[in-house]
Design a protein around this motif. Sequence first.
Motif, PDB file in Angstrom:
ATOM      1  N   LEU A 137       1.042  -1.038  -0.309  1.00 18.32           N
ATOM      2  CA  LEU A 137       0.102  -0.106   0.233  1.00 18.32           C
ATOM      3  C   LEU A 137       0.974   1.284  -0.052  1.00 18.32           C
ATOM      4  CD1 LEU A 137      -3.129  -0.832   2.693  1.00 18.32           C
ATOM      5  CD2 LEU A 137      -3.092  -0.407   0.278  1.00 18.32           C
ATOM      6  N   GLU A 138       2.258   1.202   0.685  1.00 15.87           N
ATOM      7  CA  GLU A 138       3.075   2.133   1.106  1.00 15.87           C
ATOM      8  C   GLU A 138       2.866   2.850  -0.765  1.00 15.87           C
ATOM      9  OE1 GLU A 138       4.787  -0.809   2.726  1.00 15.87           O
ATOM     10  OE2 GLU A 138       2.776  -0.312   3.476  1.00 15.87           O
ATOM     11  N   GLU A 139       3.811   1.324  -1.770  1.00 16.07           N
ATOM     12  CA  GLU A 139       3.909   1.637  -3.170  1.00 16.07           C
ATOM     13  C   GLU A 139       2.600   2.886  -3.517  1.00 16.07           C
ATOM     14  OE1 GLU A 139       5.893  -1.152  -5.372  1.00 16.07           O
ATOM     15  OE2 GLU A 139       7.779  -1.727  -3.534  1.00 16.07           O
ATOM     16  N   ILE A 140       1.919   1.954  -3.668  1.00 17.31           N
ATOM     17  CA  ILE A 140       0.424   2.180  -4.136  1.00 17.31           C
ATOM     18  C   ILE A 140       0.192   4.065  -3.957  1.00 17.31           C
ATOM     19  CG2 ILE A 140      -1.824   2.598  -4.554  1.00 17.31           C
ATOM     20  CD1 ILE A 140      -1.158  -0.927  -3.810  1.00 17.31           C
ATOM     21  N   GLU A 141       0.187   4.274  -2.442  1.00 13.22           N
ATOM     22  CA  GLU A 141       0.524   6.088  -2.036  1.00 13.22           C
ATOM     23  C   GLU A 141       1.513   6.595  -3.252  1.00 13.22           C
ATOM     24  OE1 GLU A 141      -2.320   6.749  -0.323  1.00 13.22           O
ATOM     25  OE2 GLU A 141      -3.795   4.861  -0.992  1.00 13.22           O
ATOM     26  N   LEU A 142       2.527   6.482  -2.266  1.00 13.11           N
ATOM     27  CA  LEU A 142       3.071   6.751  -3.463  1.00 13.11           C
ATOM     28  C   LEU A 142       3.325   7.138  -4.561  1.00 13.11           C
ATOM     29  CD1 LEU A 142       6.182   8.285  -2.904  1.00 13.11           C
ATOM     30  CD2 LEU A 142       7.283   6.075  -3.343  1.00 13.11           C
ATOM     31  N   ALA A 143       3.020   5.901  -5.503  1.00 10.12           N
ATOM     32  CA  ALA A 143       2.443   6.574  -6.879  1.00 10.12           C
ATOM     33  C   ALA A 143       1.085   6.998  -7.356  1.00 10.12           C
ATOM     34  CB  ALA A 143       2.104   5.332  -7.348  1.00 10.12           C
ATOM     35  N   LYS A 144       0.410   7.026  -6.504  1.00 11.31           N
ATOM     36  CA  LYS A 144      -0.602   8.237  -6.414  1.00 11.31           C
ATOM     37  C   LYS A 144       0.023  10.358  -6.601  1.00 11.31           C
ATOM     38  CE  LYS A 144      -3.957   5.352  -5.071  1.00 11.31           C
ATOM     39  NZ  LYS A 144      -5.247   6.162  -3.592  1.00 11.31           N
ATOM     40  N   LYS A 145       1.091  10.350  -5.489  1.00  7.67           N
ATOM     41  CA  LYS A 145       1.403  11.595  -5.488  1.00  7.67           C
ATOM     42  C   LYS A 145       2.722  12.136  -6.214  1.00  7.67           C
ATOM     43  CE  LYS A 145       0.984  10.853  -0.547  1.00  7.67           C
ATOM     44  NZ  LYS A 145       1.688  10.429   0.555  1.00  7.67           N
ATOM     45  N   THR A 146       3.170  10.702  -6.874  1.00  7.44           N
ATOM     46  CA  THR A 146       4.184  10.807  -7.819  1.00  7.44           C
ATOM     47  C   THR A 146       3.548  11.337  -8.956  1.00  7.44           C
ATOM     48  OG1 THR A 146       5.748   9.203  -6.762  1.00  7.44           O
ATOM     49  CG2 THR A 146       5.776  10.261  -8.922  1.00  7.44           C
ATOM     50  N   PRO A 147       4.474  12.409  -9.913  1.00  3.99           N
ATOM     51  CA  PRO A 147       3.825  13.176 -10.957  1.00  3.99           C
ATOM     52  C   PRO A 147       4.535  11.723 -12.040  1.00  3.99           C
ATOM     53  CG  PRO A 147       5.487  14.336 -10.499  1.00  3.99           C
ATOM     54  CD  PRO A 147       5.735  13.494  -9.070  1.00  3.99           C
ATOM     55  N   PHE A 148       3.474  12.201 -13.145  1.00  7.63           N
ATOM     56  CA  PHE A 148       3.367  10.661 -14.019  1.00  7.63           C
ATOM     57  C   PHE A 148       4.494  11.007 -14.997  1.00  7.63           C
ATOM     58  CE2 PHE A 148       1.994   9.517 -18.466  1.00  7.63           C
ATOM     59  CZ  PHE A 148       2.062   8.140 -17.927  1.00  7.63           C
ATOM     60  N   LYS A 149       5.087  12.468 -15.332  1.00 11.96           N
ATOM     61  CA  LYS A 149       6.531  12.633 -15.957  1.00 11.96           C
ATOM     62  C   LYS A 149       7.934  11.547 -15.303  1.00 11.96           C
ATOM     63  CE  LYS A 149       5.060  16.647 -18.148  1.00 11.96           C
ATOM     64  NZ  LYS A 149       5.835  18.061 -18.147  1.00 11.96           N
ATOM     65  N   LEU A 150       7.803  11.642 -13.945  1.00  9.32           N
ATOM     66  CA  LEU A 150       8.329  11.116 -13.539  1.00  9.32           C
ATOM     67  C   LEU A 150       8.764   9.436 -12.928  1.00  9.32           C
ATOM     68  CD1 LEU A 150      11.043  11.203 -11.307  1.00  9.32           C
ATOM     69  CD2 LEU A 150      10.096  11.411  -9.306  1.00  9.32           C
ATOM     70  N   ILE A 151       7.174   9.161 -13.404  1.00 10.96           N
ATOM     71  CA  ILE A 151       6.856   7.873 -13.682  1.00 10.96           C
ATOM     72  C   ILE A 151       6.902   7.354 -14.984  1.00 10.96           C
ATOM     73  CG2 ILE A 151       5.075   5.701 -13.794  1.00 10.96           C
ATOM     74  CD1 ILE A 151       3.480   7.281 -11.862  1.00 10.96           C
ATOM     75  N   LYS A 152       6.740   7.738 -15.718  1.00 11.88           N
ATOM     76  CA  LYS A 152       7.649   7.726 -16.959  1.00 11.88           C
ATOM     77  C   LYS A 152       8.723   7.501 -17.327  1.00 11.88           C
ATOM     78  CE  LYS A 152       5.594   9.144 -21.512  1.00 11.88           C
ATOM     79  NZ  LYS A 152       5.000   9.692 -22.113  1.00 11.88           N
TER      80      LYS A 152
END
Length: 156
Positions: A137-152
């Motif tokens: 769940l921590e990773e999911i919450e972190l992913a929600k807060k991370t900007p899409f460009k950074l995830i890409k």
Amino acid sequence: KRERERERLLTRIKRASFAFASKASAAATMLKYLSKVRIEFNAFDPRSASALEFLAQCNSKKSKLSNPKCEIVVKRCTDDRPPHVNVTYSNGKEDSMDGSQLSAQQMRKTILEKAKWMEAEELFKEAGLPWPVIIPLEEIELAKKTPFKLIKKIMR
């Protein structure tokens, strides 16, 4: 060593997803993941159009070459039942689709989506990793807060 294994697995998963991107070969690769296709329809019923189109795609030369062992069973009915397409995947799971509600393209897309998951599952099992993947769940919450460009950038 585990990190290299993980990178190799991610590369194989990316390659597998690119294989599904080609729409021209989608009909041909569809049978690759199936062991049996059963199509039931009434030839005089106008609702059978998508089931007949699906049958034509299954009987194409490229499709048959992709998996010559796939059994295609056609049952012509005379009653008023809607057309049905039943498929058995190579892992033994079965799926039933209503030919009056779905187009041939939607049926093919459903099969290819499930095949993509089957292939991913197989890759994880080959690498000795657990399936299904459990994301904390921590990773999911972190992913929600991370900007899409950074995830890409991270995914590349």
